[in-house]
Design an enzyme around this catalytic site. Structure first.
Site, PDB file in Angstrom:
ATOM      1  N   LYS A   1       0.871  -1.184   0.000  1.00 44.35           N
ATOM      2  CA  LYS A   1       0.000   0.000   0.000  1.00 44.35           C
ATOM      3  C   LYS A   1       0.907   1.233   0.000  1.00 44.35           C
ATOM      4  CE  LYS A   1      -3.728   2.248   2.499  1.00 44.35           C
ATOM      5  NZ  LYS A   1      -3.168   3.544   2.186  1.00 44.35           N
TER       6      LYS A   1
ATOM      7  N   ARG B   1      -3.665   8.967  -5.230  1.00 43.61           N
ATOM      8  CA  ARG B   1      -4.279   8.109  -6.246  1.00 43.61           C
ATOM      9  C   ARG B   1      -4.284   8.833  -7.588  1.00 43.61           C
ATOM     10  NH1 ARG B   1      -8.821   3.941  -4.445  1.00 43.61           N
ATOM     11  NH2 ARG B   1      -8.916   2.648  -6.298  1.00 43.61           N
TER      12      ARG B   1
ATOM     13  N   GLU C   1      -1.057   4.675  -8.071  1.00 41.83           N
ATOM     14  CA  GLU C   1      -0.675   5.585  -6.990  1.00 41.83           C
ATOM     15  C   GLU C   1       0.588   6.315  -7.447  1.00 41.83           C
ATOM     16  OE1 GLU C   1      -2.559   5.880  -4.325  1.00 41.83           O
ATOM     17  OE2 GLU C   1      -1.336   6.586  -2.663  1.00 41.83           O
TER      18      GLU C   1
ATOM     19  N   GLU D   1       2.762   2.181   3.516  1.00 42.64           N
ATOM     20  CA  GLU D   1       1.912   2.315   4.703  1.00 42.64           C
ATOM     21  C   GLU D   1       1.464   0.985   5.261  1.00 42.64           C
ATOM     22  OE1 GLU D   1      -1.408   4.777   3.238  1.00 42.64           O
ATOM     23  OE2 GLU D   1      -1.184   5.784   5.171  1.00 42.64           O
TER      24      GLU D   1
ATOM     25  N   LYS E   1      -7.677  -2.896   3.876  1.00 39.35           N
ATOM     26  CA  LYS E   1      -6.381  -2.218   4.050  1.00 39.35           C
ATOM     27  C   LYS E   1      -5.837  -2.532   5.433  1.00 39.35           C
ATOM     28  CE  LYS E   1      -8.802   2.193   4.843  1.00 39.35           C
ATOM     29  NZ  LYS E   1      -9.080   3.523   4.327  1.00 39.35           N
TER      30      LYS E   1
HETATM   31  P1  ATP Z   1     -10.098   6.012   1.776  1.00 39.16           P
HETATM   32  O1  ATP Z   1      -9.566   6.289   0.401  1.00 39.16           O
HETATM   33  O2  ATP Z   1     -10.259   4.584   2.051  1.00 39.16           O
HETATM   34  O3  ATP Z   1     -11.228   6.886   2.169  1.00 39.16           O
HETATM   35  P2  ATP Z   1      -7.824   7.326   2.569  1.00 39.16           P
HETATM   36  O4  ATP Z   1      -8.063   8.322   1.488  1.00 39.16           O
HETATM   37  O5  ATP Z   1      -7.510   7.816   3.945  1.00 39.16           O
HETATM   38  O6  ATP Z   1      -9.034   6.395   2.771  1.00 39.16           O
HETATM   39  P3  ATP Z   1      -6.109   5.159   2.777  1.00 39.16           P
HETATM   40  O7  ATP Z   1      -7.023   4.525   3.731  1.00 39.16           O
HETATM   41  O8  ATP Z   1      -4.814   5.605   3.322  1.00 39.16           O
HETATM   42  O9  ATP Z   1      -6.749   6.363   2.027  1.00 39.16           O
HETATM   43  O10 ATP Z   1      -5.879   4.085   1.606  1.00 39.16           O
HETATM   44  C1  ATP Z   1      -6.544   3.955   0.444  1.00 39.16           C
HETATM   45  C2  ATP Z   1      -5.683   4.508  -0.660  1.00 39.16           C
HETATM   46  O11 ATP Z   1      -4.474   3.777  -0.752  1.00 39.16           O
HETATM   47  C3  ATP Z   1      -6.238   4.353  -2.040  1.00 39.16           C
HETATM   48  O12 ATP Z   1      -7.198   5.338  -2.314  1.00 39.16           O
HETATM   49  C4  ATP Z   1      -5.016   4.478  -2.929  1.00 39.16           C
HETATM   50  O13 ATP Z   1      -4.797   5.826  -3.252  1.00 39.16           O
HETATM   51  C5  ATP Z   1      -3.890   4.039  -2.028  1.00 39.16           C
HETATM   52  N1  ATP Z   1      -3.179   2.816  -2.468  1.00 39.16           N
HETATM   53  C6  ATP Z   1      -1.860   2.637  -2.345  1.00 39.16           C
HETATM   54  N2  ATP Z   1      -1.503   1.447  -2.797  1.00 39.16           N
HETATM   55  C7  ATP Z   1      -2.602   0.830  -3.260  1.00 39.16           C
HETATM   56  C8  ATP Z   1      -2.855  -0.442  -3.840  1.00 39.16           C
HETATM   57  N3  ATP Z   1      -1.896  -1.328  -4.041  1.00 39.16           N
HETATM   58  N4  ATP Z   1      -4.141  -0.731  -4.165  1.00 39.16           N
HETATM   59  C9  ATP Z   1      -5.124   0.146  -3.968  1.00 39.16           C
HETATM   60  N5  ATP Z   1      -4.940   1.359  -3.394  1.00 39.16           N
HETATM   61  C10 ATP Z   1      -3.694   1.700  -3.046  1.00 39.16           C
END
Ligand code: ATP
Length: 900
Positions: free
Chosen positions: A542, A547, A603, A702, A727
């Protein structure tokens, strides 16, 4: 009779001289009743006229209203109508539905035999007939009990909504006190009084010959439609339009005729009725009634009305915003109504809503020459014009445009126009409800080219069958909208081809960003195995960046990608293309020769090219956010691609991840430091997952994203926070599983070394159904001194004089300064607990307790999230319930797998 005709002439003269709407209404009533006076009494006319001169507000009354329930009643009444030309005959029939305001006089006018034949419905008047506007009849909306409202949500506040009484003339003050629309607590729904207004008659006369022709050639497949068409020239007066009416008829209960442009007042009355209820189903029904009338009478107005209901001007990704500061709006209202800015400001503060204050001010102001009434289409056009004005003197031009709209406002139009201009309608109508209303409307009154011909398709269907049809429509409309979130494409296709054919005509399209799939938080490796017990899953690193949804359309003949039209969108569908010129330039390196078009989910991560290392998110956030020039870019990015949603014109969202991943790797290339595939591993034991997580963390990620790999659950769930993606973040194992993104609504002045800045803050989550920010906790840790200085400086720009009426908090937490909901911060906490004082998720877990965060710490500012994208009350409740110590409680978290 002669003297009565003279009286009308004199009154017409009076109207022309004064343009008083009150006079106009009386005149119209008198004129309409004219037919009856041939052979009836003069007393009625005198009574009506006397009531105009009488300034006393109406007393609350219990009144009887007649409701047409069946066709037989209609035909009977037709027969007893005084013979004249067709229109007059129809207009007289309208007389049977008497309004509160026309009172006993019109009841006298109703022939007794007709009254006997129609059913009677006894309803209770809520008081006077005045809503926020003195002349509009109140809409009766059944209110659901809902959760106990111990907070200041706009809905719960509604009954207490204060309007600046000083802005009203004395005689209106009582009325307003007794009956703003929002005060309605009525058990029965009211039927619209349907006296045909003089204006309505004129309007009918002006209906284009084309539309009349169209009317006559419309294919009619049900008897009901034929009957309705006979009557469709009749319109309910605009001020009496009531889409909350039970047994709503899309033609008979509409306040405009076939082919006419929809009055903005019809929409405003719809929004008013929606605001008057807290039951979501009722809101959907009210809106669907309005939509049904559009489908039957003016399908071409469906698109502008959908935009106006959503308070959008264009597809979200066009980022077309009105860009008007609140003070300018206040100035515009003040100038139009002859008030001072201070008066408007204080009125808005008192009732917590500039829209209501503007409506009060507008209601007491008379114009010499009333501008033509507003029409939905033109209002949307004018709002777009306002948004598109840029450059020198654009502010003055915007204000001038707003003023010209505002002075044309009648009744509650002013309130909703001003709220639209403020950027938020605040009636509790989420986009999902609008889509649901479209589903209900199209299932009941199916769209057809040239206007719906079947007006009530639910007739004769068993209710479960009809419900299943509505559900099917909702699923099709919502999924199509997720794939192609563009009403400019969706609504015309809906009208032209119907719901079932929508997916064929509105597809995932390069250039139109889709709402991404989101993941659920987990608190430990064991949770992953519980969830994916019988599924094949994969783990991916992750990455901690931003994004990037990369869209590459094909060229005109579809033979190759058109890189000049490639675009990059954020998690929130914002157009980030100008932020990443470097990524665009590198696209040829990524795409293999057999790619003609694609949509990639990736990402973008800050990257140290020399050391080949991922850099923290904080580094990425220093990049210029718009219009970056490649030569000025300091922070390099590497893009990690993890999904392929469209390839060579074919949508892949229904394909399982295993196939999407295979195609991604076959059609794209990795380029060192520029393009990489997300590192992944298909783990099968807990130890493997744990080890892979450690590797991810060691490489500055992360944590992990864990995804279903094969089978039905492995599709790409557009616009859903799905349990098919989990996640797992390193910091939150066995804690609460995730950070929260919260909105800063208040600040406490710092003391000691923090003096001069804010030292603590009041944070809130967002409750999307009621559109309320609910206080969640106070926070004072996690900030460096430098953070506090910068954040305080930024927050000073958002200070407001009083809390918004959509802030829900406890007085004991009253801050030193209130902020408008603008900034979103990411915070972490030790755990979540029930709180008698904080309001977050109140009613979801406990009847009258909210949830608060224990030991909250500031993590970072979330510039990529808007306040409405903050952690929702439902998510807070789910996080609370997911804690081990709470897990065994009876309550279950809300289903968050639904569209967000
Ligand atoms: P959310 O998007 O779930 O509301 P957030 O914006 O706080 O929460 P995170 O919970 O930190 O984001 O994690 C989700 C984000 O992680 C995704 O929107 C994407 O941008 C990022 N990400 C990083 N690596 C990946 C991956 N391998 N697959 C999908 N998403 C990923």
């Amino acid at each position: 009779m002669l003297s009565f005709s003279k009286l009308i002439v004199q009154f017409r003269f009076l109207v022309n001289c004064t343009h008083l709407p009150v006079t106009r209404k009386v005149i119209s009533q008198v004129s309409i009743s004219n037919n009856y006076f041939y052979g009836r009494n003069r007393i009625m006319a005198q009574k009506t006229i006397m009531s105009f001169f009488s300034s006393a507000p109406k007393k609350p009354v219990k009144l009887e209203q007649e409701v047409i329930h069946d066709e037989e009643t209609d035909s009977n009444s037709d027969q007893s109508s005084p013979p004249a030309n067709g229109k007059e005959k129809r207009s007289s029939k309208r007389q049977r539905l008497e309004s509160n305001s026309s009172g006993s006089a019109s009841e006298e006018a109703s022939p007794p035999d007709k009254r006997r034949k129609s059913k009677r419905l006894r309803i209770e008047s809520s008081g006077s007939e005045t809503g926020p506007s003195p002349k509009s009849s109140p809409m009766k909306v059944e209110k659901s009990a809902g959760p106990p409202k111990t907070y200041n949500s706009p809905k719960s506040k509604k009954p207490k909504a204060k309007v600046d009484l000083s802005l009203l003339p004395k005689k209106e003050t009582n009325k307003r006190k007794s009956s703003p629309t929002s005060e309605l607590k009525v058990k029965e729904e009211v039927t619209s009084p349907t006296v045909k207004s003089e204006k309505a008659i004129k309007k009918e006369e002006s209906v284009s010959p084309d539309s009349k022709k169209e009317e006559s050639v419309s294919p009619v497949s049900k008897t009901e439609s034929t009957d309705s068409e006979k009557k469709e020239d009749k319109v309910v007066p605009e001020t009496e339009y009531n889409p909350a009416k039970s047994k709503y008829h899309p033609i008979r209960d509409a306040c405009w005729s076939r082919g006419q442009e929809v009055p903005y007042l019809a929409l405003a009355r719809t929004l008013e009725a929606i605001e008057g209820t807290s039951a979501r189903l009722k809101m959907v029904e009210i809106l669907s009634n309005f939509f049904r009338s559009l489908l039957a009478l003016s399908p071409e107005d469906l698109l502008p009305c959908v935009y106006l209901c959503l308070n959008q001007l264009a597809p979200a990704y066009h980022s077309l915003e009105l860009g008007i500061a609140e003070t300018y709006l206040m100035k515009a209202v003040a100038q139009c109504t002859g008030r001072s800015l201070a008066q408007i400001k204080s009125a808005a503060q008192k009732c917590g809503d500039l829209g209501s204050a503007a409506q009060s001010a507008r209601a007491t102001q008379r114009t010499m020459f009333a501008p033509p009434p507003l029409r939905c289409r033109r209002v949307l056009r004018a709002l777009k014009d306002v948004a598109e004005l840029t450059g020198h003197a654009s502010v003055n031009k915007k204000i001038a445009k707003i003023q010209s709209l505002f002075t044309a406002c009648r009744h509650c139009e002013a309130k909703y126009l001003i709220r639209s201009l403020e950027g938020k309608l605040r009636i509790g109508l989420a986009e999902q409800s609008v889509l649901q209303a479209l589903a209900l409307a199209t299932a009941t009154t199916p769209p057809a080219p040239g206007g719906a011909t079947v007006l009530d398709a639910s007739r004769g269907l068993p209710s479960d069958e009809f419900k299943a049809r509505v559900d099917a429509h909702a699923l099709t409309i919502k999924s199509t909208y997720c794939a192609c979130p563009n009403y400019d494409a969706l609504i015309p296709a809906l009208l032209q081809y119907g719901v079932a054919a929508l997916p064929e005509h509105c597809k995932l399209t390069p250039g139109v960003p889709l709402k991404p799939m989101l993941a659920h938080p987990t608190r430990g490796v064991h949770e992953i195995f519980n969830r994916f017990e019988n599924e094949q899953f994969t783990c991916e690193w992750k990455y901690d960046g931003e994004r990037a949804q990369i869209h590459v359309p094909a060229n005109e003949d579809g033979s190759a990608p058109d890189l000049s039209r490639a675009a990059i969108f954020s998690r929130n569908q914002e157009d980030n293309t100008s932020k990443y010129p470097d990524i665009l330039r590198r696209l040829p390196g990524l795409l293999r020769e057999n790619v003609t078009s694609c949509v990639l989910d990736c990402e973008a991560v800050a990257y140290d090219v020399a050391a080949k290392k991922i850099l923290p998110f904080q580094v990425l956030s220093t990049r210029k956010r718009k219009d970056a020039r490649e030569e000025d870019i300091q922070v390099q990015v590497c893009v990690f691609a993890f999904d392929l949603l469209l390839l060579n014109g074919r949508s892949l969202v229904a394909a399982p991840l295993a196939e999407r991943r295979r195609l991604l790797r076959e059609h794209c290339r990795e380029v060192e430091g520029e393009w990489h595939f997300a590192t992944s591993k298909d783990c099968s034991t807990m130890e493997e997952v744990q080890q892979f997580l450690d590797e991810a963390v060691a490489n500055s990620c992360e944590g992990l994203m864990v995804k279903t790999l094969t089978g039905d659950h492995a599709r790409y769930d557009i616009a859903r926070r799905s349990h098919n993606w989990l996640k797992l973040k390193k910091d939150y194992l066995e804690g609460v599983g995730d950070t929260l993104d919260v909105v800063v609504i208040g600040g406490y002045r710092g003391r000691g070394k923090r003096a001069g800045a804010f030292g603590g803050f009041l944070l809130a989550c967002y409750e999307p159904e009621q559109e309320v920010y609910q206080a969640l906790c106070k926070i004072g840790t996690g900030f460096s001194d430098e953070d506090l200085q910068t954040l305080s400086k930024e927050l000073e720009q958002h200070v407001i004089e009083a809390p918004r009426n959509y802030y829900s908090y406890d007085r004991s937490h009253e801050p030193d300064a209130w902020f408008s909901a603008a900034l979103v911060w990411e915070v972490r906490c030790a755990d979540l607990s029930l709180s008698p004082a904080h309001r977050a998720a109140i009613g979801l877990v406990d009847h009258d307790k909210g949830i608060s965060l224990r030991f909250p710490r500031f993590v970072r500012v979330r510039t990529d999230k808007t306040p409405e994208q903050a952690t929702s009350a439902q998510q807070v409740a789910a996080m609370y319930l997911a804690q081990d110590q709470i897990k065994n409680q009876a309550a279950k978290p809300a289903n968050l797998d639904d569209f967000y």
